[in-house]
Design a protein around this motif. Structure first.
Motif, short mmCIF file in Angstrom:
data_model
loop_
_atom_site.label_atom_id
_atom_site.label_comp_id
_atom_site.label_asym_id
_atom_site.label_seq_id
_atom_site.Cartn_x
_atom_site.Cartn_y
_atom_site.Cartn_z
N ASP A 36 -1.94 1.73 -1.99
CA ASP A 36 -2.05 3.08 -2.57
C ASP A 36 -0.97 3.30 -3.62
OD1 ASP A 36 -4.17 3.80 -0.79
OD2 ASP A 36 -2.69 4.25 0.76
N ARG A 51 -9.64 7.61 -7.93
CA ARG A 51 -9.89 7.13 -6.58
C ARG A 51 -9.17 8.01 -5.57
NH1 ARG A 51 -13.54 4.93 -5.77
NH2 ARG A 51 -13.34 2.76 -6.41
N ILE A 52 -9.86 8.37 -4.50
CA ILE A 52 -9.21 9.01 -3.36
C ILE A 52 -8.58 7.90 -2.53
CG2 ILE A 52 -9.52 10.38 -1.26
CD1 ILE A 52 -11.99 11.63 -2.61
N PRO A 53 -7.25 7.91 -2.35
CA PRO A 53 -6.61 6.82 -1.60
C PRO A 53 -6.69 7.05 -0.10
CG PRO A 53 -4.95 8.36 -2.36
CD PRO A 53 -6.28 8.87 -2.87
N GLY A 54 -6.14 6.10 0.63
CA GLY A 54 -5.95 6.27 2.06
C GLY A 54 -6.90 5.47 2.93
N HIS A 55 -6.35 4.49 3.67
CA HIS A 55 -7.17 3.75 4.63
C HIS A 55 -6.49 3.63 6.00
CE1 HIS A 55 -4.87 0.52 2.51
NE2 HIS A 55 -4.71 0.08 3.75
N GLY A 107 -10.32 3.62 0.14
CA GLY A 107 -9.16 3.86 -0.71
C GLY A 107 -8.91 2.79 -1.74
N ASP A 111 -13.83 5.39 -2.16
CA ASP A 111 -12.92 6.50 -1.87
C ASP A 111 -12.47 6.47 -0.42
OD1 ASP A 111 -12.78 7.57 -4.41
OD2 ASP A 111 -14.46 8.95 -4.11
N GLY A 112 -11.21 6.87 -0.22
CA GLY A 112 -10.58 6.75 1.09
C GLY A 112 -10.46 8.06 1.84
#
Length: 333
Positions: A36, A51-55, A107, A111-112
């Motif tokens: 990220d 991009r929406i981050p986060g995993h 993410g 998208d995350g």
């Protein structure tokens, strides 16, 4: 959402709707990963912006679609396995779905989870109501380190060098210690090296002040490491692993270099090294981490550097970019 290099902003997006076999989750905690941060810094070639981050996600079930087992009831807490697998590529056919050729990690390639809600297949969720909610977001990154140790076939009594004491390196360190190995942790951050000792490293080496190869040679009686694990992702640490590994040793690359790496390959042959890549994690790795976290309770809080409220999520990646000694930044809602 990461809109462009160095720019994060809140966005309104369509509310997700659960379909057949899917679960709608209220996201409660999201850990920020080095991937990220690299996306935010414009250094992640796997990501297309915005991009929406986060995993690294811990959440709570809101609703389920048709065909979801009754165990996935509203209010249950869940850990997300953020990878996909196609089921038909060579890796999937071999049962190594964590290395799916067509994987799309949340993410990264899609998208995350840094959102209010997310919809995922039930098969990508692990129900867990025993861990503290904030610790659910620690499971995925630690699992990647646990997987690297499993790839390296670490055994009791072996000497393991871990290059890089970020969260993935810490996972490798913790997993190796749990197997009875003697761990030499290497980093340039005094704070991270202190945590490495706290979680079981026998020796620590400050790479900014010491000759790492010489130090490891001295600590191992000139034998070198049985296993060298790279969790940094720089050309210098990729090649350093080859020097650190002893004869008949093993090298595991869990970081990946964003620049080409040039090797003098004679040591591959002279030492008869086993050189392995390590990618993502499996359900068994997740379960091993969950068991470890359940065993240490609130001690796991030492792995969280800062919790940032969701309302301030725009500032989370800029904060981490300016405070690189932070081990894990978690966004909480």
């Amino acid at each position: 959402m990461i809109e462009s290099e160095g720019r994060t902003r809140f966005h309104d997006v369509a509310a997700p709707v659960e379909g057949n076999g899917e679960v709608r989750i209220a996201v409660r905690h999201v850990g920020l990963c080095g991937s990220d941060l690299n996306t935010y810094r414009g250094l992640n070639p796997l990501v297309q912006l915005p991009r929406i981050p986060g995993h690294e996600i811990g959440g709570e079930i809101i609703a389920t679609g048709a065909g979801v087992p009754p165990d996935f009831a509203a209010g249950k807490r869940v850990i997300v396995m953020p990878y996909t697998h196609c089921g038909y590529c060579a890796s999937c056919r071999k049962g190594r779905t964590n290395a799916c050729r067509y994987n799309r990690t949340l993410g990264v390639q899609q998208d995350g989870g840094l959102a209010e809600e997310i919809v995922l297949p039930a098969g990508k969720l692990i129900i867990n109501d025993t861990l503290a909610p904030r610790h659910l977001a620690l499971v995925e990154p630690l699992s990647v380190g646990f997987h690297a140790v499993r790839r390296g076939r670490v055994n009791a009594g072996e000497r393991v060098v871990v290059l890089g004491c970020g969260m993935i390196g810490m996972g490798a360190l913790i997993a190796a210690v749990a197997r009875g190995a003697e761990v030499i942790a290497v980093d340039m951050s005094a704070e991270k090296l202190a945590l490495a000792r706290r979680f079981g490293a026998t020796h620590v080496i400050d790479a900014s002040a010491r000759d790492v190869v010489a130090e490891v040679s001295a600590l191992t009686g000139d034998d070198g490491a049985d296993i060298a694990i790279e969790a940094v992702g720089l050309p210098a640490t990729f090649t350093q692993c080859i020097a650190l590994a002893g004869y008949s040793g093993r090298v595991v690359y869990v970081g990946y270099s964003k620049a080409p790496v040039t090797y003098d390959t004679q040591l591959f042959n002279l030492k008869e090294l086993d050189i392995m890549g390590s990618r993502n994690a499996t359900i068994d790795d997740f379960r091993a981490v969950i068991a470890w976290l359940e065993g240490i309770g609130d001690e796991a809080d030492a792995l969280i550097s800062r919790i940032i409220p969701f309302e301030e999520a725009e500032d989370a990646l800029p904060f981490w970019d300016g405070n690189r000694d932070s081990l894990k930044v978690v966004v909480a809602r």
